[in-house]
Design an enzyme around this catalytic site. Sequence first.
Site, PDB file in Angstrom:
ATOM      1  N   LYS A 227       6.494  -6.678 -41.281  1.00 56.08           N
ATOM      2  CA  LYS A 227       5.374  -6.900 -42.194  1.00 56.08           C
ATOM      3  C   LYS A 227       5.686  -8.103 -43.067  1.00 56.08           C
ATOM      4  CE  LYS A 227       3.082  -5.012 -46.317  1.00 56.08           C
ATOM      5  NZ  LYS A 227       2.983  -3.894 -47.275  1.00 56.08           N
ATOM      6  N   GLU A 272      -0.966  -1.849 -59.816  1.00 60.54           N
ATOM      7  CA  GLU A 272       0.310  -1.410 -59.245  1.00 60.54           C
ATOM      8  C   GLU A 272       1.412  -1.414 -60.298  1.00 60.54           C
ATOM      9  OE1 GLU A 272       2.815  -1.736 -55.119  1.00 60.54           O
ATOM     10  OE2 GLU A 272       1.029  -2.952 -55.431  1.00 60.54           O
TER      11      GLU A 272
END
Length: 484
Positions: A227, A272
Amino acid sequence: MIVSPAGRTPGAPTGTTASSTWATRAPASPDAPPGAALGPQLVVRTVAVDDLPDSPTALIDRLPDTHALAWVRHGDGLVGWGEALRFETFGPGRFADADDAWRQVLDRAVVHDDVSLPGSGLVAFGSFAFDDVSPGDESEDPARASGVLIVPRVVVGRRGERAWMTTISLVGDRSAPVGEDLLTAYPHQPVGEPGRVVLADGAVGAADWPAVVAEGVARIQTGELEKVVLARDVVATAEHPVDARHVLGRLASAYDACWAFSVDGMVGATPELLVRSEKGLVASRVLAGTIRREHGPGSPAAPADADLLHAAQLARSSKDLEEHEFAVRSVAAALEPFCSSMNVPEAPFVLHLPNVMHLATDVTGVLTGQSPTSGRRPPSSLSLAAALHPSAAVCGTPTTAARSLIREIEGLDRARYAGPVGWVGADGDGEWGIALRSAEISPTDSRHIRLFAGCGIVAASNPEAELAESEAKLEPMRYALGAS
Protein backbone atom coordinates in the site's frame (compact mmCIF):
# COMPACT_ATOMS: atom_id res chain seq x y z
CA MET A 1 17.25 23.09 17.36
CA ILE A 2 16.40 26.76 17.54
CA VAL A 3 14.63 28.45 20.43
CA SER A 4 13.10 31.90 20.47
CA PRO A 5 12.86 32.89 24.13
CA ALA A 6 10.50 35.80 23.61
CA GLY A 7 8.21 35.15 20.69
CA ARG A 8 5.35 37.10 19.27
CA THR A 9 4.79 40.22 21.38
CA PRO A 10 1.90 42.47 20.33
CA GLY A 11 3.15 44.72 17.56
CA ALA A 12 6.49 42.92 17.27
CA PRO A 13 7.78 40.22 14.92
CA THR A 14 8.42 36.64 15.98
CA GLY A 15 11.36 36.22 18.36
CA THR A 16 14.89 36.00 17.03
CA THR A 17 17.05 32.91 16.85
CA ALA A 18 18.86 32.52 20.15
CA SER A 19 20.98 29.42 19.75
CA SER A 20 21.72 26.50 17.46
CA THR A 21 20.61 24.13 20.23
CA TRP A 22 17.50 24.31 22.36
CA ALA A 23 19.32 25.53 25.47
CA THR A 24 19.80 29.26 25.49
CA ARG A 25 21.41 31.53 28.00
CA ALA A 26 18.91 32.20 30.72
CA PRO A 27 18.11 35.70 31.92
CA ALA A 28 20.56 36.92 34.54
CA SER A 29 20.05 35.51 38.02
CA PRO A 30 21.99 36.46 41.16
CA ASP A 31 22.35 32.78 42.02
CA ALA A 32 23.67 31.68 38.62
CA PRO A 33 27.30 31.86 37.55
CA PRO A 34 28.02 34.35 34.77
CA GLY A 35 27.05 33.03 31.35
CA ALA A 36 25.42 29.88 32.71
CA ALA A 37 23.38 28.02 30.08
CA LEU A 38 20.35 27.05 32.15
CA GLY A 39 17.51 27.33 29.65
CA PRO A 40 14.37 29.41 29.93
CA GLN A 41 12.19 29.42 33.03
CA LEU A 42 8.41 29.85 32.84
CA VAL A 43 5.93 30.96 35.48
CA VAL A 44 2.47 29.51 34.82
CA ARG A 45 -0.89 30.21 36.47
CA THR A 46 -4.20 28.48 35.66
CA VAL A 47 -7.51 29.68 37.10
CA ALA A 48 -11.10 28.64 36.49
CA VAL A 49 -13.34 30.90 34.39
CA ASP A 50 -17.11 30.86 34.09
CA ASP A 51 -17.84 33.25 31.23
CA LEU A 52 -17.37 30.88 28.27
CA PRO A 53 -20.56 30.45 26.19
CA ASP A 54 -21.80 26.95 25.39
CA SER A 55 -21.19 26.89 21.64
CA PRO A 56 -18.92 24.97 19.22
CA THR A 57 -16.94 28.13 18.46
CA ALA A 58 -16.79 29.72 21.93
CA LEU A 59 -13.08 28.98 22.32
CA ILE A 60 -12.23 30.09 18.79
CA ASP A 61 -14.18 33.32 19.34
CA ARG A 62 -11.74 34.17 22.16
CA LEU A 63 -8.76 34.31 19.79
CA PRO A 64 -7.71 37.97 19.49
CA ASP A 65 -5.90 37.87 16.15
CA THR A 66 -5.01 35.69 13.19
CA HIS A 67 -1.91 34.18 14.88
CA ALA A 68 -4.15 31.45 16.25
CA LEU A 69 -3.25 28.33 18.18
CA ALA A 70 -6.15 25.93 18.46
CA TRP A 71 -7.23 22.34 19.11
CA VAL A 72 -11.03 22.15 19.39
CA ARG A 73 -13.65 19.39 19.03
CA HIS A 74 -17.34 19.57 19.97
CA GLY A 75 -16.59 22.95 21.57
CA ASP A 76 -14.03 21.48 23.99
CA GLY A 77 -10.27 21.84 23.73
CA LEU A 78 -7.65 24.57 23.86
CA VAL A 79 -6.87 27.86 22.14
CA GLY A 80 -3.84 30.05 22.71
CA TRP A 81 -2.19 33.25 21.61
CA GLY A 82 1.11 35.03 21.97
CA GLU A 83 4.45 33.22 22.20
CA ALA A 84 6.32 32.78 25.47
CA LEU A 85 8.67 30.24 23.87
CA ARG A 86 9.13 28.77 20.43
CA PHE A 87 11.23 25.70 19.60
CA GLU A 88 12.08 24.83 16.01
CA THR A 89 13.53 21.42 15.14
CA PHE A 90 14.97 19.90 12.00
CA GLY A 91 15.25 16.62 10.12
CA PRO A 92 14.99 13.06 11.47
CA GLY A 93 15.54 14.22 15.06
CA ARG A 94 12.71 16.74 15.02
CA PHE A 95 10.50 14.80 17.46
CA ALA A 96 13.21 13.72 19.90
CA ASP A 97 14.74 17.20 20.00
CA ALA A 98 11.36 18.81 20.66
CA ASP A 99 10.49 16.26 23.35
CA ASP A 100 13.84 16.74 25.07
CA ALA A 101 13.47 20.53 24.97
CA TRP A 102 9.98 20.29 26.43
CA ARG A 103 11.10 18.06 29.29
CA GLN A 104 13.93 20.43 30.17
CA VAL A 105 11.54 23.39 30.20
CA LEU A 106 9.29 21.45 32.57
CA ASP A 107 12.18 20.87 34.96
CA ARG A 108 12.47 24.62 35.61
CA ALA A 109 8.84 25.72 35.25
CA VAL A 110 6.90 27.09 38.21
CA VAL A 111 3.26 26.03 37.78
CA HIS A 112 0.23 27.06 39.85
CA ASP A 113 -2.75 25.08 38.53
CA ASP A 114 -6.09 25.54 40.31
CA VAL A 115 -7.96 23.37 37.77
CA SER A 116 -5.92 20.18 37.30
CA LEU A 117 -7.59 18.92 34.16
CA PRO A 118 -6.00 17.66 30.93
CA GLY A 119 -4.87 20.82 29.12
CA SER A 120 -4.65 23.04 32.18
CA GLY A 121 -1.29 24.21 33.48
CA LEU A 122 1.67 24.47 31.13
CA VAL A 123 1.00 23.34 27.54
CA ALA A 124 2.65 23.66 24.13
CA PHE A 125 1.10 23.40 20.68
CA GLY A 126 3.07 21.58 17.99
CA SER A 127 3.18 20.78 14.30
CA PHE A 128 5.69 18.53 12.53
CA ALA A 129 6.61 17.73 8.94
CA PHE A 130 5.51 14.47 7.36
CA ASP A 131 8.95 13.50 6.10
CA ASP A 132 12.51 13.66 7.39
CA VAL A 133 13.49 15.54 4.24
CA SER A 134 11.54 17.85 1.95
CA PRO A 135 12.12 18.40 -1.77
CA GLY A 136 13.82 21.72 -2.45
CA ASP A 137 14.86 22.43 1.13
CA GLU A 138 18.51 23.04 0.35
CA SER A 139 17.96 25.27 -2.67
CA GLU A 140 14.81 27.10 -1.55
CA ASP A 141 15.02 27.41 2.21
CA PRO A 142 17.76 25.38 3.89
CA ALA A 143 16.77 26.74 7.31
CA ARG A 144 13.08 25.82 7.09
CA ALA A 145 12.08 24.06 10.29
CA SER A 146 10.47 20.64 10.07
CA GLY A 147 8.96 20.84 13.53
CA VAL A 148 7.74 23.52 15.92
CA LEU A 149 6.57 23.65 19.54
CA ILE A 150 4.96 26.91 20.66
CA VAL A 151 4.27 27.80 24.28
CA PRO A 152 1.56 30.50 24.22
CA ARG A 153 1.37 33.44 26.58
CA VAL A 154 -2.36 32.91 27.13
CA VAL A 155 -4.39 29.67 26.89
CA VAL A 156 -8.15 29.25 27.30
CA GLY A 157 -9.50 25.72 27.64
CA ARG A 158 -12.71 23.85 28.23
CA ARG A 159 -13.56 20.27 29.12
CA GLY A 160 -17.23 19.53 29.62
CA GLU A 161 -18.71 22.05 32.01
CA ARG A 162 -15.38 23.39 33.28
CA ALA A 163 -13.33 26.14 31.65
CA TRP A 164 -10.06 27.81 32.53
CA MET A 165 -7.48 30.40 31.57
CA THR A 166 -3.71 29.95 31.79
CA THR A 167 -1.16 32.75 31.65
CA ILE A 168 2.50 32.01 30.96
CA SER A 169 5.41 34.37 31.52
CA LEU A 170 9.11 33.97 30.77
CA VAL A 171 11.32 34.92 33.69
CA GLY A 172 13.55 37.84 32.78
CA ASP A 173 11.67 38.79 29.61
CA ARG A 174 11.21 42.48 30.31
CA SER A 175 9.62 43.13 26.93
CA ALA A 176 6.63 40.89 27.62
CA PRO A 177 3.45 41.95 29.44
CA VAL A 178 2.70 40.15 32.73
CA GLY A 179 -0.26 39.71 35.06
CA GLU A 180 -3.26 41.89 34.26
CA ASP A 181 -1.31 43.56 31.47
CA LEU A 182 -0.93 40.19 29.74
CA LEU A 183 -4.69 39.77 29.47
CA THR A 184 -5.16 43.21 27.92
CA ALA A 185 -2.07 43.23 25.72
CA TYR A 186 -3.79 41.45 22.85
CA PRO A 187 -6.79 43.56 21.77
CA HIS A 188 -9.41 41.68 19.81
CA GLN A 189 -9.15 42.39 16.09
CA PRO A 190 -12.15 41.88 13.78
CA VAL A 191 -12.17 38.50 12.03
CA GLY A 192 -11.28 38.99 8.38
CA GLU A 193 -12.97 37.17 5.50
CA PRO A 194 -10.90 36.05 2.52
CA GLY A 195 -13.22 37.52 -0.10
CA ARG A 196 -13.11 35.93 -3.54
CA VAL A 197 -10.96 32.78 -3.65
CA VAL A 198 -9.48 31.36 -6.84
CA LEU A 199 -8.28 27.74 -6.95
CA ALA A 200 -5.53 26.43 -9.23
CA ASP A 201 -3.57 23.22 -9.70
CA GLY A 202 -0.69 22.63 -7.33
CA ALA A 203 2.53 20.72 -7.92
CA VAL A 204 0.75 18.02 -9.95
CA GLY A 205 -2.39 18.98 -11.85
CA ALA A 206 -5.68 17.14 -11.44
CA ALA A 207 -5.44 15.89 -15.03
CA ASP A 208 -1.98 14.40 -14.39
CA TRP A 209 -2.51 12.96 -10.92
CA PRO A 210 -4.26 9.73 -12.04
CA ALA A 211 -1.06 8.78 -13.85
CA VAL A 212 0.81 9.09 -10.54
CA VAL A 213 -1.77 6.81 -8.93
CA ALA A 214 -1.49 4.35 -11.82
CA GLU A 215 2.27 4.19 -11.28
CA GLY A 216 1.66 3.46 -7.61
CA VAL A 217 -0.77 0.66 -8.47
CA ALA A 218 1.71 -0.84 -10.95
CA ARG A 219 4.48 -0.87 -8.36
CA ILE A 220 2.17 -2.55 -5.84
CA GLN A 221 1.16 -5.19 -8.37
CA THR A 222 4.82 -6.09 -8.91
CA GLY A 223 5.10 -6.94 -5.22
CA GLU A 224 7.34 -3.99 -4.35
CA LEU A 225 4.93 -2.96 -1.56
CA GLU A 226 1.36 -3.52 -0.41
CA LYS A 227 0.00 0.00 0.00
CA VAL A 228 1.10 3.57 -0.64
CA VAL A 229 -0.64 6.85 0.24
CA LEU A 230 -0.32 9.48 -2.49
CA ALA A 231 -1.22 13.13 -1.98
CA ARG A 232 -1.90 16.17 -4.15
CA ASP A 233 -2.25 19.88 -3.47
CA VAL A 234 -4.40 22.72 -4.75
CA VAL A 235 -3.29 26.34 -4.53
CA ALA A 236 -5.82 28.95 -3.40
CA THR A 237 -5.38 32.70 -3.86
CA ALA A 238 -7.69 34.90 -1.79
CA GLU A 239 -8.72 38.48 -2.38
CA HIS A 240 -7.80 39.36 1.21
CA PRO A 241 -5.40 37.82 3.76
CA VAL A 242 -6.67 34.50 5.12
CA ASP A 243 -7.58 34.82 8.80
CA ALA A 244 -7.09 31.48 10.56
CA ARG A 245 -9.98 32.33 12.92
CA HIS A 246 -12.40 32.57 9.99
CA VAL A 247 -11.29 29.16 8.73
CA LEU A 248 -11.42 27.62 12.21
CA GLY A 249 -14.88 28.96 12.94
CA ARG A 250 -16.39 27.48 9.79
CA LEU A 251 -14.63 24.14 10.30
CA ALA A 252 -15.58 23.88 13.98
CA SER A 253 -19.23 24.54 13.14
CA ALA A 254 -19.59 22.27 10.10
CA TYR A 255 -17.14 19.51 11.12
CA ASP A 256 -17.62 19.48 14.89
CA ALA A 257 -16.80 15.76 15.15
CA CYS A 258 -13.30 16.51 13.85
CA TRP A 259 -10.44 18.19 15.67
CA ALA A 260 -10.18 21.76 14.34
CA PHE A 261 -6.58 22.89 14.65
CA SER A 262 -4.29 25.80 13.91
CA VAL A 263 -0.55 25.82 14.62
CA ASP A 264 1.96 28.14 12.97
CA GLY A 265 -0.03 28.57 9.75
CA MET A 266 -1.16 24.94 9.46
CA VAL A 267 -4.95 24.90 9.76
CA GLY A 268 -7.60 22.25 9.26
CA ALA A 269 -10.11 19.83 10.78
CA THR A 270 -8.72 16.32 11.09
CA PRO A 271 -10.96 13.30 11.68
CA GLU A 272 -7.96 11.14 12.61
CA LEU A 273 -6.51 11.08 16.13
CA LEU A 274 -2.94 9.79 15.99
CA VAL A 275 -2.70 9.40 19.76
CA ARG A 276 -4.26 10.61 22.99
CA SER A 277 -2.38 9.96 26.22
CA GLU A 278 -4.23 10.58 29.46
CA LYS A 279 -3.45 9.25 32.94
CA GLY A 280 -1.79 6.07 31.68
CA LEU A 281 -4.33 5.30 28.94
CA VAL A 282 -3.69 5.71 25.23
CA ALA A 283 -6.07 5.80 22.27
CA SER A 284 -5.70 6.16 18.53
CA ARG A 285 -8.48 6.56 15.96
CA VAL A 286 -7.43 4.93 12.71
CA LEU A 287 -9.14 5.95 9.47
CA ALA A 288 -8.61 4.28 6.11
CA GLY A 289 -11.20 3.45 3.48
CA THR A 290 -13.45 6.24 2.18
CA ILE A 291 -16.67 6.79 0.28
CA ARG A 292 -18.05 10.16 -0.76
CA ARG A 293 -21.41 11.40 0.52
CA GLU A 294 -23.81 12.99 -1.92
CA HIS A 295 -24.21 16.21 0.05
CA GLY A 296 -21.64 18.31 1.87
CA PRO A 297 -21.99 21.03 4.54
CA GLY A 298 -24.38 23.77 3.57
CA SER A 299 -26.31 21.46 1.23
CA PRO A 300 -29.64 19.75 1.85
CA ALA A 301 -29.24 16.57 3.86
CA ALA A 302 -28.98 13.35 1.90
CA PRO A 303 -31.85 10.86 2.23
CA ALA A 304 -31.28 8.46 5.10
CA ASP A 305 -31.49 5.43 2.84
CA ALA A 306 -28.75 6.87 0.59
CA ASP A 307 -26.39 7.20 3.55
CA LEU A 308 -27.22 3.67 4.69
CA LEU A 309 -26.50 2.34 1.21
CA HIS A 310 -23.15 4.11 1.04
CA ALA A 311 -22.20 2.92 4.53
CA ALA A 312 -23.05 -0.67 3.57
CA GLN A 313 -21.02 -0.39 0.37
CA LEU A 314 -18.02 0.89 2.30
CA ALA A 315 -18.28 -1.78 4.99
CA ARG A 316 -18.31 -4.53 2.32
CA SER A 317 -15.63 -3.07 0.03
CA SER A 318 -12.72 -5.51 -0.11
CA LYS A 319 -10.43 -2.75 -1.41
CA ASP A 320 -11.28 -0.41 1.49
CA LEU A 321 -11.17 -3.19 4.10
CA GLU A 322 -7.72 -4.18 2.89
CA GLU A 323 -6.51 -0.59 3.04
CA HIS A 324 -7.95 -0.22 6.54
CA GLU A 325 -6.38 -3.42 7.83
CA PHE A 326 -2.91 -2.20 6.85
CA ALA A 327 -3.45 1.02 8.81
CA VAL A 328 -4.78 -0.68 11.95
CA ARG A 329 -1.95 -3.21 12.00
CA SER A 330 0.68 -0.47 11.75
CA VAL A 331 -0.80 1.53 14.65
CA ALA A 332 -1.21 -1.53 16.88
CA ALA A 333 2.37 -2.64 16.18
CA ALA A 334 3.75 0.83 16.98
CA LEU A 335 1.83 1.12 20.27
CA GLU A 336 2.44 -2.41 21.50
CA PRO A 337 5.96 -1.83 22.94
CA PHE A 338 4.58 0.93 25.18
CA CYS A 339 1.52 -0.94 26.47
CA SER A 340 0.83 -3.65 29.04
CA SER A 341 -2.51 -4.41 27.39
CA MET A 342 -4.32 -3.34 24.23
CA ASN A 343 -7.74 -3.56 22.64
CA VAL A 344 -7.86 -3.77 18.83
CA PRO A 345 -11.42 -4.31 17.54
CA GLU A 346 -11.80 -7.07 14.98
CA ALA A 347 -13.90 -5.00 12.60
CA PRO A 348 -14.13 -1.25 11.86
CA PHE A 349 -17.17 0.98 12.20
CA VAL A 350 -18.33 3.55 9.66
CA LEU A 351 -17.64 7.15 10.67
CA HIS A 352 -20.08 9.63 9.10
CA LEU A 353 -18.70 13.10 8.30
CA PRO A 354 -20.47 15.84 6.35
CA ASN A 355 -18.48 15.19 3.15
CA VAL A 356 -17.38 11.54 3.36
CA MET A 357 -17.67 8.31 5.31
CA HIS A 358 -14.62 6.46 6.61
CA LEU A 359 -13.91 3.02 7.95
CA ALA A 360 -12.69 3.70 11.49
CA THR A 361 -11.16 1.71 14.33
CA ASP A 362 -10.42 2.99 17.83
CA VAL A 363 -7.29 1.27 19.16
CA THR A 364 -6.80 1.64 22.93
CA GLY A 365 -4.19 0.54 25.43
CA VAL A 366 -2.79 0.81 28.95
CA LEU A 367 0.71 2.20 29.18
CA THR A 368 3.25 -0.05 30.85
CA GLY A 369 3.72 1.03 34.46
CA GLN A 370 6.92 2.90 35.24
CA SER A 371 8.69 1.91 38.45
CA PRO A 372 9.91 4.89 40.54
CA THR A 373 13.27 3.12 40.92
CA SER A 374 13.68 2.21 37.26
CA GLY A 375 15.01 5.62 36.32
CA ARG A 376 12.94 5.50 33.12
CA ARG A 377 10.61 8.33 32.24
CA PRO A 378 7.14 7.45 30.97
CA PRO A 379 6.69 8.27 27.28
CA SER A 380 5.15 11.64 26.56
CA SER A 381 2.29 11.98 24.11
CA LEU A 382 4.77 13.60 21.72
CA SER A 383 7.14 10.63 21.89
CA LEU A 384 4.18 8.29 21.31
CA ALA A 385 3.19 10.36 18.27
CA ALA A 386 6.74 10.06 16.98
CA ALA A 387 6.63 6.28 17.38
CA LEU A 388 3.33 6.06 15.50
CA HIS A 389 4.34 8.37 12.66
CA PRO A 390 4.05 7.70 9.79
CA SER A 391 1.28 5.14 10.04
CA ALA A 392 0.07 3.16 7.05
CA ALA A 393 -2.93 5.52 6.92
CA VAL A 394 -0.72 8.35 5.61
CA CYS A 395 2.34 6.54 4.25
CA GLY A 396 1.80 2.90 3.32
CA THR A 397 3.01 -0.65 3.92
CA PRO A 398 5.85 -1.49 4.38
CA THR A 399 6.72 1.95 5.68
CA THR A 400 10.23 2.22 4.24
CA ALA A 401 9.20 1.08 0.76
CA ALA A 402 6.12 3.32 0.77
CA ARG A 403 8.05 6.38 1.90
CA SER A 404 10.66 5.79 -0.79
CA LEU A 405 7.99 5.50 -3.47
CA ILE A 406 6.29 8.69 -2.24
CA ARG A 407 9.56 10.57 -2.57
CA GLU A 408 10.07 9.10 -6.04
CA ILE A 409 6.72 9.61 -7.76
CA GLU A 410 4.48 11.96 -5.75
CA GLY A 411 6.14 15.19 -6.96
CA LEU A 412 4.88 17.11 -3.93
CA ASP A 413 6.48 18.73 -0.90
CA ARG A 414 3.99 17.71 1.78
CA ALA A 415 5.66 19.96 4.37
CA ARG A 416 3.54 19.50 7.54
CA TYR A 417 0.55 17.96 5.77
CA ALA A 418 -0.11 14.44 7.15
CA GLY A 419 2.34 15.07 10.00
CA PRO A 420 1.47 15.14 13.71
CA VAL A 421 -0.31 18.24 15.02
CA GLY A 422 -1.69 18.85 18.51
CA TRP A 423 -0.59 19.67 22.05
CA VAL A 424 1.41 18.31 24.99
CA GLY A 425 0.99 19.15 28.66
CA ALA A 426 3.24 19.40 31.68
CA ASP A 427 2.59 15.77 32.68
CA GLY A 428 3.44 14.56 29.17
CA ASP A 429 -0.18 13.78 28.36
CA GLY A 430 -1.78 15.37 25.32
CA GLU A 431 -3.51 14.85 22.01
CA TRP A 432 -1.94 14.59 18.57
CA GLY A 433 -3.86 14.31 15.35
CA ILE A 434 -2.73 13.78 11.80
CA ALA A 435 -2.82 17.03 9.82
CA LEU A 436 -5.47 15.96 7.30
CA ARG A 437 -8.29 17.99 5.68
CA SER A 438 -5.87 20.82 6.07
CA ALA A 439 -4.05 23.69 4.41
CA GLU A 440 -0.89 25.70 4.87
CA ILE A 441 -1.18 29.48 4.95
CA SER A 442 1.88 31.01 3.29
CA PRO A 443 4.16 32.63 5.89
CA THR A 444 5.19 35.31 3.36
CA ASP A 445 1.78 36.17 1.86
CA SER A 446 -1.33 35.12 3.77
CA ARG A 447 -3.49 35.53 0.68
CA HIS A 448 -1.93 32.29 -0.60
CA ILE A 449 -2.82 28.92 0.90
CA ARG A 450 -2.08 25.33 -0.13
CA LEU A 451 -4.85 22.73 0.30
CA PHE A 452 -3.94 19.04 0.60
CA ALA A 453 -5.63 15.68 0.11
CA GLY A 454 -4.32 12.13 -0.05
CA CYS A 455 -5.61 8.64 -0.85
CA GLY A 456 -4.55 5.15 0.13
CA ILE A 457 -3.56 3.14 -2.92
CA VAL A 458 -3.69 -0.66 -3.04
CA ALA A 459 -3.58 -3.17 -5.88
CA ALA A 460 -7.29 -2.79 -6.63
CA SER A 461 -7.29 1.03 -6.71
CA ASN A 462 -8.77 2.84 -9.69
CA PRO A 463 -6.91 6.09 -10.55
CA GLU A 464 -10.02 8.05 -11.56
CA ALA A 465 -11.89 6.92 -8.45
CA GLU A 466 -8.95 8.01 -6.31
CA LEU A 467 -9.01 11.44 -7.96
CA ALA A 468 -12.71 11.74 -7.10
CA GLU A 469 -11.94 10.72 -3.52
CA SER A 470 -9.23 13.37 -3.28
CA GLU A 471 -11.72 15.99 -4.44
CA ALA A 472 -14.09 14.93 -1.66
CA LYS A 473 -11.29 15.27 0.89
CA LEU A 474 -10.52 18.80 -0.34
CA GLU A 475 -14.13 19.82 0.35
CA PRO A 476 -13.70 20.84 4.03
CA MET A 477 -11.02 23.42 3.27
CA ARG A 478 -12.79 24.66 0.14
CA TYR A 479 -15.88 25.14 2.27
CA ALA A 480 -13.92 26.90 5.03
CA LEU A 481 -12.51 29.36 2.47
CA GLY A 482 -15.86 29.84 0.76
CA ALA A 483 -14.42 28.38 -2.45
CA SER A 484 -16.81 25.42 -2.83
